[in-house]
Design an enzyme around this catalytic site. Sequence first.
Site, PDB file in Angstrom:
ATOM      1  N   GLY A 199      -4.706  -3.964   2.835  1.00 23.09           N
ATOM      2  CA  GLY A 199      -4.514  -2.473   2.271  1.00 23.09           C
ATOM      3  C   GLY A 199      -3.354  -2.187   1.555  1.00 23.09           C
TER       4      GLY A 199
ATOM      5  N   TYR B  11       4.700  -7.042  -0.033  1.00 17.43           N
ATOM      6  CA  TYR B  11       4.334  -8.186   0.618  1.00 17.43           C
ATOM      7  C   TYR B  11       5.227  -9.468  -0.298  1.00 17.43           C
ATOM      8  CZ  TYR B  11       0.691  -6.930   3.742  1.00 17.43           C
ATOM      9  OH  TYR B  11       0.067  -6.365   4.735  1.00 17.43           O
TER      10      TYR B  11
ATOM     11  N   HIS C 183       7.503  -5.615   4.036  1.00 17.64           N
ATOM     12  CA  HIS C 183       6.618  -6.300   5.057  1.00 17.64           C
ATOM     13  C   HIS C 183       6.811  -7.971   5.131  1.00 17.64           C
ATOM     14  CE1 HIS C 183       4.500  -2.779   5.081  1.00 17.64           C
ATOM     15  NE2 HIS C 183       3.603  -3.249   4.271  1.00 17.64           N
TER      16      HIS C 183
END
Lengths: 216, 216
Positions: A149, A155, A161
């Site tokens: 998502g 990322y 993250h």
Amino acid sequence: MENVLIVYAAPEPKSLNGALLAAALKTLTDQGTCVEVSDLYGMKFKAVLDASDFPNRWDTTVFDPAAEQIHAIATDSIAPDIATEIEKVRRADLLIVQFPIWWTSMPAILKGWFDRVFAQGFVVNVGTGEVYGRGLLRGKKALVVVTAGSPAELYAPGGPHGDLHELLRPLTHNLLQFCGLEVLPTHVVYNAAGIAPDDADREVEMYQDRLLAIEA
Amino acid sequence: MENVLIVYAAPEPKSLNGALLAAALKTLTDQGTCVEVSDLYGMKFKAVLDASDFPNRWDTTVFDPAAEQIHAIATDSIAPDIATEIEKVRRADLLIVQFPIWWTSMPAILKGWFDRVFAQGFVVNVGTGEVYGRGLLRGKKALVVVTAGSPAELYAPGGPHGDLHELLRPLTHNLLQFCGLEVLPTHVVYNAAGIAPDDADREVEMYQDRLLAIEA
């Protein structure tokens, strides 16, 4: 590739994951590949490994999943729904594992497929050192296909993250490579939450190109 | 701590995990702490998030789990078994998540507990940036307690499996910290497969000491 097994764990066919699955089916079958699909939500696959998976118990006093798996594989007595999945894995040259990222890992129904189907004695033999390069599924390839998502920036290495490829290592390395599979680079669709139709179409095309580029 | 919730996902009470759970219950209640336990196998907890979790659907044409979670939390209409778990989490100052490592992550039944109970709108609000330090569970602590069949050497940084603490990051960082919980260092019992009774007793004592050392 002659035989591909797609293990698919998304609950809504009318989703980007549904479109990616349909595109893979068409692309691969157009190439003359035999494709089997384990649509875990569609099959209402039993997610939870428990004692009922082992009708011919090795030890009925204490339930030790690993010991029961080894015994059940050796005596060909594992639950029928697991045995069916094992046969699909045996037939496959390439295993595609497709899922939406939920909590940075697999939906429970897919984790349960691995817990139950990737039985010790079938995928590895720890006691004899048949793991990693000597894993019992050596000779097969695996491709992990995920939708995330969040956008790719979150990322990035050092991002909030962390690197998604590192976060998927429990699956790509500790599970698939541990069993001897040759793991291809993970195919990631970022920004999948609320993706616009044009962007979804482009992602589907990119996935088809990726599949066509896999060497036999 | 006044209130502790132990979420426990092991199928066999007569196991090292069962002994660790019993010891935690005694140690904590002896301290005057109120302990609740969600024994997921014992409860036969439904592991798979699906449309039936949302009896008051926001959109019945396409099933979007995140959108349905936000709607269900806002309208207090989530499935009763999930609502019960949410209340337990709300009451807890410390959440203990205890499980045997299966495939370097949680058993499916525990992953499903997070998929279903850690609903968007309850644990985070991505749209308003209420994540990580602003996550909706901020103020609570979490302790992950795991048993690993392999010896610690295999999980050393640079070892064949990789650092177990890194491999658990999808749970400790991307899930628990993402929701605002303060995550204590993971308590790991290595070499748990076929552990000798004396070693098991020592591990239980070390876990009790660990629990006693947690500051309120």
